[in-house]
Scaffold this motif. Structure first.
Motif, PDB file in Angstrom:
ATOM      1  N   PHE A  12     -65.028  -5.682 -32.968  1.00 40.91           N
ATOM      2  CA  PHE A  12     -65.320  -4.262 -33.169  1.00 40.91           C
ATOM      3  C   PHE A  12     -65.974  -4.004 -34.525  1.00 40.91           C
ATOM      4  O   PHE A  12     -66.877  -3.183 -34.656  1.00 40.91           O
ATOM      5  N   ARG A  13     -65.534  -4.726 -35.554  1.00 43.64           N
ATOM      6  CA  ARG A  13     -66.069  -4.492 -36.904  1.00 43.64           C
ATOM      7  C   ARG A  13     -67.533  -4.891 -37.014  1.00 43.64           C
ATOM      8  O   ARG A  13     -68.224  -4.497 -37.975  1.00 43.64           O
ATOM      9  N   GLU A  14     -68.030  -5.683 -36.056  1.00 34.49           N
ATOM     10  CA  GLU A  14     -69.415  -6.139 -36.097  1.00 34.49           C
ATOM     11  C   GLU A  14     -70.308  -5.387 -35.109  1.00 34.49           C
ATOM     12  O   GLU A  14     -71.438  -5.791 -34.851  1.00 34.49           O
ATOM     13  N   GLN A  15     -69.813  -4.301 -34.549  1.00 37.73           N
ATOM     14  CA  GLN A  15     -70.612  -3.480 -33.642  1.00 37.73           C
ATOM     15  C   GLN A  15     -71.157  -2.268 -34.391  1.00 37.73           C
ATOM     16  O   GLN A  15     -70.419  -1.583 -35.088  1.00 37.73           O
ATOM     17  N   ARG A  16     -72.424  -1.984 -34.215  1.00 42.62           N
ATOM     18  CA  ARG A  16     -73.034  -0.801 -34.847  1.00 42.62           C
ATOM     19  C   ARG A  16     -72.583   0.473 -34.138  1.00 42.62           C
ATOM     20  O   ARG A  16     -72.489   1.536 -34.737  1.00 42.62           O
ATOM     21  N   GLU A  17     -72.332   0.333 -32.842  1.00 43.71           N
ATOM     22  CA  GLU A  17     -71.843   1.414 -31.991  1.00 43.71           C
ATOM     23  C   GLU A  17     -71.010   0.763 -30.909  1.00 43.71           C
ATOM     24  O   GLU A  17     -71.146  -0.438 -30.664  1.00 43.71           O
ATOM     25  N   PRO A  18     -70.119   1.506 -30.262  1.00 44.80           N
ATOM     26  CA  PRO A  18     -69.312   0.893 -29.200  1.00 44.80           C
ATOM     27  C   PRO A  18     -70.211   0.291 -28.112  1.00 44.80           C
ATOM     28  O   PRO A  18     -71.062   0.979 -27.550  1.00 44.80           O
ATOM     29  N   MET A  19     -70.041  -0.985 -27.866  1.00 49.68           N
ATOM     30  CA  MET A  19     -70.878  -1.659 -26.883  1.00 49.68           C
ATOM     31  C   MET A  19     -70.408  -1.349 -25.468  1.00 49.68           C
ATOM     32  O   MET A  19     -69.205  -1.209 -25.219  1.00 49.68           O
ATOM     33  N   LYS A  20     -71.375  -1.280 -24.547  1.00 48.20           N
ATOM     34  CA  LYS A  20     -71.075  -0.933 -23.165  1.00 48.20           C
ATOM     35  C   LYS A  20     -71.361  -2.104 -22.233  1.00 48.20           C
ATOM     36  O   LYS A  20     -72.365  -2.797 -22.380  1.00 48.20           O
ATOM     37  N   GLU A  21     -70.470  -2.303 -21.290  1.00 53.47           N
ATOM     38  CA  GLU A  21     -70.629  -3.377 -20.321  1.00 53.47           C
ATOM     39  C   GLU A  21     -71.936  -3.202 -19.552  1.00 53.47           C
ATOM     40  O   GLU A  21     -72.270  -2.109 -19.104  1.00 53.47           O
ATOM     41  N   GLY A  22     -72.690  -4.286 -19.421  1.00 57.70           N
ATOM     42  CA  GLY A  22     -73.953  -4.268 -18.698  1.00 57.70           C
ATOM     43  C   GLY A  22     -75.166  -4.020 -19.568  1.00 57.70           C
ATOM     44  O   GLY A  22     -76.296  -4.285 -19.153  1.00 57.70           O
ATOM     45  N   SER A  23     -74.967  -3.510 -20.788  1.00 55.23           N
ATOM     46  CA  SER A  23     -76.080  -3.238 -21.699  1.00 55.23           C
ATOM     47  C   SER A  23     -76.407  -4.485 -22.516  1.00 55.23           C
ATOM     48  O   SER A  23     -75.566  -5.363 -22.719  1.00 55.23           O
ATOM     49  N   ARG A  24     -77.653  -4.532 -23.011  1.00 55.07           N
ATOM     50  CA  ARG A  24     -78.104  -5.653 -23.829  1.00 55.07           C
ATOM     51  C   ARG A  24     -78.236  -5.195 -25.277  1.00 55.07           C
ATOM     52  O   ARG A  24     -78.689  -4.078 -25.552  1.00 55.07           O
ATOM     53  N   TYR A  25     -77.880  -6.085 -26.208  1.00 52.24           N
ATOM     54  CA  TYR A  25     -77.927  -5.758 -27.632  1.00 52.24           C
ATOM     55  C   TYR A  25     -78.503  -6.934 -28.413  1.00 52.24           C
ATOM     56  O   TYR A  25     -78.326  -8.105 -28.033  1.00 52.24           O
ATOM     57  N   LEU A  26     -79.184  -6.584 -29.495  1.00 51.91           N
ATOM     58  CA  LEU A  26     -79.661  -7.611 -30.416  1.00 51.91           C
ATOM     59  C   LEU A  26     -78.495  -8.024 -31.311  1.00 51.91           C
ATOM     60  O   LEU A  26     -77.878  -7.172 -31.966  1.00 51.91           O
ATOM     61  N   VAL A  27     -78.193  -9.319 -31.356  1.00 48.15           N
ATOM     62  CA  VAL A  27     -77.072  -9.803 -32.156  1.00 48.15           C
ATOM     63  C   VAL A  27     -77.471 -11.068 -32.915  1.00 48.15           C
ATOM     64  O   VAL A  27     -78.460 -11.725 -32.599  1.00 48.15           O
ATOM     65  N   TYR A  28     -76.655 -11.378 -33.909  1.00 44.57           N
ATOM     66  CA  TYR A  28     -76.811 -12.588 -34.713  1.00 44.57           C
ATOM     67  C   TYR A  28     -75.563 -13.440 -34.530  1.00 44.57           C
ATOM     68  O   TYR A  28     -74.439 -12.933 -34.641  1.00 44.57           O
ATOM     69  N   ALA A  29     -75.726 -14.708 -34.240  1.00 41.73           N
ATOM     70  CA  ALA A  29     -74.594 -15.612 -34.045  1.00 41.73           C
ATOM     71  C   ALA A  29     -74.274 -16.348 -35.344  1.00 41.73           C
ATOM     72  O   ALA A  29     -75.176 -16.845 -36.026  1.00 41.73           O
ATOM     73  N   TYR A  30     -72.990 -16.415 -35.671  1.00 37.32           N
ATOM     74  CA  TYR A  30     -72.588 -17.088 -36.905  1.00 37.32           C
ATOM     75  C   TYR A  30     -71.161 -17.618 -36.758  1.00 37.32           C
ATOM     76  O   TYR A  30     -70.448 -17.268 -35.805  1.00 37.32           O
ATOM     77  N   VAL A  31     -70.749 -18.444 -37.693  1.00 33.08           N
ATOM     78  CA  VAL A  31     -69.380 -18.961 -37.709  1.00 33.08           C
ATOM     79  C   VAL A  31     -68.551 -18.103 -38.656  1.00 33.08           C
ATOM     80  O   VAL A  31     -68.885 -17.968 -39.844  1.00 33.08           O
ATOM     81  N   ASP A  32     -67.503 -17.505 -38.136  1.00 33.02           N
ATOM     82  CA  ASP A  32     -66.586 -16.688 -38.936  1.00 33.02           C
ATOM     83  C   ASP A  32     -65.795 -17.624 -39.861  1.00 33.02           C
ATOM     84  O   ASP A  32     -65.028 -18.469 -39.403  1.00 33.02           O
ATOM     85  N   LYS A  33     -65.967 -17.473 -41.162  1.00 32.38           N
ATOM     86  CA  LYS A  33     -65.340 -18.384 -42.121  1.00 32.38           C
ATOM     87  C   LYS A  33     -63.823 -18.304 -42.111  1.00 32.38           C
ATOM     88  O   LYS A  33     -63.132 -19.272 -42.465  1.00 32.38           O
TER      89      LYS A  33
END
Length: 278
Positions: free
Chosen positions: A100-121
């Motif tokens: 949730f802390r990494e969402q710009r807005e509440p994400m919705k099932e079925g929608s597509r979003y631009l994201v960045y993949a990383y390893v949580d330290k």
């Protein structure tokens, strides 16, 4: 050293009934389940595998190709939302979490979003973030004019298309320098036009040195854009049809198409011409 969330070339240590074990260095032996093992795989063979954590948080390897690796951006579809965040389809058996802390807005099932993949330290787990700006423009853009780069088409702007350059910087491709079909989410090669004094990057889709598109060839490109990238008028069409649309002879129309074809901007069929990639 094994990189989590990326492709690695690892050595087969031993073969067992349920798969093979690979030399994971500091991570110890890494299992690649049987369904992903290539044919004729034996000890001491080297295999290219993607390393990540399965649904039970065990480190595993696969020969599947995820839609994104750690350190990359991608448009991904939400398959489920839960109390911990949204889960994205990234092409592997275990879905990719956006907390949730990494969402710009509440994400919705079925929608597509631009994201960045990383390893949580804090957890050493692979996650994704939709707050992409914090991962871009963090280093000085050291590029040379006409340098080839990797692009991800992100969004349409008033001036053209905003793109991500080499998973590192924002860039812009101007409308009047686009001579082919592009779409949001498309990955393609590009070329640095300039790094401006404000460190903003202008990008081209063709290397400098391409002949400038002028005259009738430019008119054909404009008309192709107006018609959604496809024009029902090939080099085999009747002269009167060509004249009706462009006011030119069939001979000159064919020359214009030849110019565009030579530069790799169009594809010509028996009954139509279309923007490359459309």
């Amino acid at each position: 050293m094994v990189e989590i969330g990326k492709f690695n070339t690892l050595t087969v240590v031993k073969v067992v009934d349920f798969g093979v074990y690979l030399d994971g260095g500091d991570w110890g032996e890494i299992l690649m389940p049987k369904e992903y093992v290539p044919a004729n795989c034996f000890p001491d063979d080297e295999v290219r595998v993607f390393v990540y954590f399965d649904s039970e948080d065990r480190i595993v390897a696969t020969t599947e190709n995820p839609y994104v690796q750690v350190g990359e951006f991608a448009f991904l579809r939400v398959v489920e939302t839960t109390s911990v965040g949204a889960f994205l389809d990234w092409g592997l058996r275990k879905d990719l979490l956006v907390p949730f802390r990494e969402q710009r807005e509440p994400m919705k099932e079925g929608s597509r979003y631009l994201v960045y993949a990383y390893v949580d330290k804090s957890t050493d787990r692979i996650v994704a973030s939709a707050k992409i700006d914090k991962f871009l423009d963090q280093v000085y853009p050291e590029y040379e004019p006409n340098q080839e780069v990797d692009l991800l088409i992100v969004r349409k702007t008033d001036l053209g298309y905003a793109v991500i350059v080499d998973n590192t910087h924002w860039g812009l491709v101007y409308d009047n320098e686009i001579f082919q079909a592009v779409r949001i989410g498309q990955r393609m090669k590009g070329y640095i036009k300039q790094v401006r004094e404000d460190d903003k990057i202008d990008v081209m889709l063709q290397p400098a040195g391409y002949a400038k598109i002028e005259g009738l060839a430019e008119q054909v490109l404009d008309k192709l854009r107006d018609y959604g990238g496809v024009l029902d008028l090939s080099d085999k069409s009747a002269p009167e049809e060509i004249y009706r649309l462009f006011g030119c002879s069939k001979k000159n129309y064919k020359k214009a198409l030849g110019t565009l074809l030579k530069q790799g901007l169009v594809e010509i069929g028996d009954k139509e011409v279309r923007l490359k990639g459309k």
